[in-house]
Design an enzyme around this catalytic site. Structure first.
Site, mmCIF file in Angstrom:
data_model
loop_
_atom_site.group_PDB
_atom_site.id
_atom_site.type_symbol
_atom_site.label_atom_id
_atom_site.label_comp_id
_atom_site.label_asym_id
_atom_site.label_seq_id
_atom_site.Cartn_x
_atom_site.Cartn_y
_atom_site.Cartn_z
ATOM 1 N N GLU A 166 1.394 -5.209 4.232
ATOM 2 C CA GLU A 166 1.417 -5.933 2.853
ATOM 3 C C GLU A 166 1.521 -7.322 2.459
ATOM 4 O OE1 GLU A 166 3.967 -3.019 1.308
ATOM 5 O OE2 GLU A 166 2.195 -1.375 1.747
ATOM 6 N N GLU A 357 0.499 3.959 5.494
ATOM 7 C CA GLU A 357 1.649 5.064 4.446
ATOM 8 C C GLU A 357 0.616 5.715 3.610
ATOM 9 O OE1 GLU A 357 4.064 1.715 2.520
ATOM 10 O OE2 GLU A 357 4.245 0.800 5.138
HETATM 11 O O1 IFM Z 1 8.523 1.176 1.130
HETATM 12 C C1 IFM Z 1 7.628 1.051 0.465
HETATM 13 C C2 IFM Z 1 6.960 0.304 2.170
HETATM 14 O O2 IFM Z 1 8.359 -0.666 2.985
HETATM 15 C C3 IFM Z 1 5.869 -0.242 2.124
HETATM 16 N N1 IFM Z 1 5.239 0.114 0.984
HETATM 17 C C4 IFM Z 1 5.324 1.146 0.319
HETATM 18 C C5 IFM Z 1 6.241 1.816 0.583
HETATM 19 C C6 IFM Z 1 6.366 2.300 -0.866
HETATM 20 O O3 IFM Z 1 7.070 1.807 -1.754
#
Ligand code: IFM
Length: 455
Positions: A166, A357
Site C-alpha cells: 500500500e 487483503e
Molecule cells: O491493518 C491494515 C493493514 O496493515 C494494511 N491494510 C489495511 C489494514 C486494515 O486497516
C-alpha cells in the site's frame, strides 16, 4: 442457494504484518522502527497503546502456524520487519533476524502453507527516517540493500514476493495527511515518497529475480474504485480525479511506465505541483518502475463514493447510514470488488491477481458459553468471496484470496480497539480463540467453495 466453486489450486490464505503482530521490538537484535518511535508520542495512537508486545507472535509463531493449519489455509501472507534485518538501515545484516524468518518459512513449508512475503509493510528502520526517509532518493538504495539481504537467505524457498504494501498509505497518510507515521503534512514529500517507493519496487524486482529466480514478484496496492454520488457531470469528473490520484497514480507507472497526465494536471490545479514537470523523476526511472510484474496484489476494503467538492476536489460521501458501517467507518460494498477486478484487467495487462487483503473490523465479545459470535464478519467475507468468484467467471485471472487478518492485532493509529481478526486475541493473556467467522472460513478452505447468500 448458489454455490461458487473455485478453480483447482486456488490459494486460500490469511494475511498479517510484522509490526502488527510480532512484538519483541527490542529482541533478537532488532532496531527501532518508524512506528515504534511514532507510538511513543502521546496522542499518536488513539488508545495510547504501542506495538511493543502486540500479539507476541515473535515467541508464539509455532502456535500461530497451528492456527493456520486448523483453518486449512494453503497460503500465508506475512511481512518481514526491516529493522530485524538491518537494525540501523545499512551494514551487515542481523543474522538473528534472518534466522527467525528462515525458521518461520521452513515451518510453513513443512505444513504445506505457501509463504507470500512482503518486504515493506510500513516498518522502515527509524535510522533511515532520521536520514530523511522515503522522501529522499537514498532510501531507494537502502531498500535494495535490504531486499538483497532477505532474498539471498530466503530466495531458495519463498516463491512469492511483494515489494511494498500500500504505497498510497505510506505516502499520503504518512506525509500528506499526518494520519500515520511519521505524521507529516507536506504534499511534495508525499509525491516524492510515492515515487521512491515505486522506483525502489522496480529496483528490488530485479534483485529478487536474481536471488529467487523461480518466484513470483509483485506489489500490493490498496485500490478503491471511485463511484459517483449522482449522475451529474461534476460527480463523474470527481470520480475521474479520485481514480487518478488514488488508483492510477500507482497503477499507471507500474503497468504503463507513465504517471497519468490528467492526474498530473489535477495536482497542478490543486497546488500540489508547481508545474507538470515532476521534479523527482530522473532519466530511466519510469522504465525501472515499469519492470514486468508476475502478479498484482489488491487490498480491497470498499469503494469511494465522491461528489464534486466546492474547491474542485472530490468530496467523499457516505452512501449508507452510520450504523451500517464497519468499526473503521467503512462501507461494506462487495460489488465494488467485482467491478474493480474486471476494470483492472480491461485497462491493464496483468498476468495474475491475488486479493492480498480483505476483511473488516467489527467489535466482538466472548459470550458466556465461550463462543465469539461475529456474523457481520462472516457475512463480509462470504459476500466478498462470492464477488471475487463473479470476477473469475468474468475472466479475471484471480489466483487467491487472503483474509485480513489471522488474529486481532495492532491496528496502527487506532491501537488495539479495531478487531479485524478471525481469531480473537485476549491482550492480557495473549490467548487466541477462533471466532465463529474462523469456523466458517475453515469450511470454505475445506470445500474450495462458498455459498452465495447475497440478496
Ligand atoms: O491493518 C491494515 C493493514 O496493515 C494494511 N491494510 C489495511 C489494514 C486494515 O486497516
Amino acid at each position: 442457494m448458489a454455490v461458487h466453486r473455485f478453480p483447482e489450486g486456488f490459494l486460500w490464505g490469511v494475511a498479517t504484518s510484522a509490526q502488527q503482530i510480532e512484538g519483541a521490538c527490542d529482541e533478537g537484535g532488532r532496531g527501532e522502527s518508524l512506528w515504534d518511535r511514532y507510538a511513543k508520542t502521546p496522542g499518536n495512537i488513539a488508545d495510547g497503546s504501542n506495538p511493543f508486545t502486540a500479539c507476541d507472535h515473535y515467541h508464539r509463531w509455532r502456535e500461530d502456524i497451528e492456527l493456520m493449519k486448523w483453518l486449512g489455509v494453503n497460503a500465508y501472507r506475512l511481512s518481514i520487519a526491516w529493522p530485524r534485518i538491518l537494525p540501523n538501515g545499512s551494514g551487515a545484516p542481523n543474522e538473528a533476524g534472518l534466522d527467525f524468518y528462515e525458521q518461520l518459512v521452513d515451518e510453513l513449508l513443512a505444513a504445506g502453507i505457501k509463504p507470500f512475503v512482503t518486504l515493506n509493510h510500513w516498518d522502515i528502520p527509524q535510522a533511515l527516517v532520521d536520514a530523511g526517509g522515503w522522501p529522499e532518493r537514498d532510501t531507494v538504495e537502502a531498500f535494495v540493500e535490504y531486499t538483497d539481504a532477505v532474498t539471498r537467505r530466503l530466495g531458495d524457498r519463498v516463491r512469492a514476493w511483494a515489494t511494498h504494501n500500500e504505497p498510497w498509505c505510506i505516502a499520503v497518510q504518512g506525509y500528506e495527511e499526518a494520519g500515520h507515521a511519521p505524521g507529516r503534512k507536506n504534499p511534495m514529500e508525499a509525491l516524492r515518497t510515492a515515487h521512491h517507493l515505486l522506483l525502489s519496487h522496480g529496483r528490488a524486482t530485479s534483485v529478487i529475480r536474481a536471488n529467487a529466480p523461480r518466484s513470483e514478484v509483485g506489489i500490493v496496492l490498496n485500490l478503491a474504485p471511485g463511484w459517483p454520488a449522482s449522475d451529474s457531470p461534476g460527480d463523474a469528473d470527481a470520480v475521474r480525479i479520485h481514480n487518478g490520484l488514488f488508483n492510477r497514480w500507482y497503477l499507471d507507472p507500474l503497468l504503463r511506465g507513465t504517471y497519468p497526465a490528467d492526474a498530473i494536471a489535477d495536482r497542478v490545479c490543486f497546488g500540489q505541483l508547481p508545474s507538470p514537470e515532476l521534479p523527482f523523476v530522473e532519466n530511466g526511472d519510469m522504465e525501472t518502475i515499469n519492470a514486468p510484474l508476475d502478479y498484482l496484489g489488491v487490498n480491497y476494503y470498499g469503494r469511494s463514493v465522491v461528489k464534486a467538492g466546492s474547491d474542485g476536489r472530490p468530496a467523499g460521501v457516505c452512501p449508507v447510514p452510520p450504523e451500517e458501517l464497519t468499526e473503521m467507518g467503512w462501507e461494506v460494498f462487495p460489488e465494488g470488488l467485482t467491478r474493480l477486478l474486471s476494470e483492472l484487467v480491461q485497462d491493464y495487462d496483468i498476468p495474475a491477481i491475488y486479493i492480498t487483503e480483505s476483511g473488516a473490523a467489527f467489535s466482538d465479545t466472548v459470550d458466556d458459553d465461550g463462543r465469539i459470535r461475529d456474523p457481520l464478519r462472516t457475512a463480509f467475507l462470504r459476500d466478498h468471496i462470492a464477488a471475487a468468484s463473479d470476477a473469475i467467471k468474468a475472466g479475471v485471472p484471480l489466483r487467491g484470496y487472503f483474509a485480513w487478518t489471522l488474529m486481532d492485532n495492532f491496528e496502527w493509529q487506532h491501537g488495539y480497539k479495531m478487531r479485524f481478526g478471525l481469531f480473537r486475541v485476549d491482550y492480557d493473556s495473549l490467548k487466541r480463540t477462533p471466532k465463529e467467522s474462523a469456523h466458517w472460513y475453515r469450511g470454505v478452505t475445506a470445500a474450495n467453495a462458498v455459498e452465495d447468500e447475497r440478496r
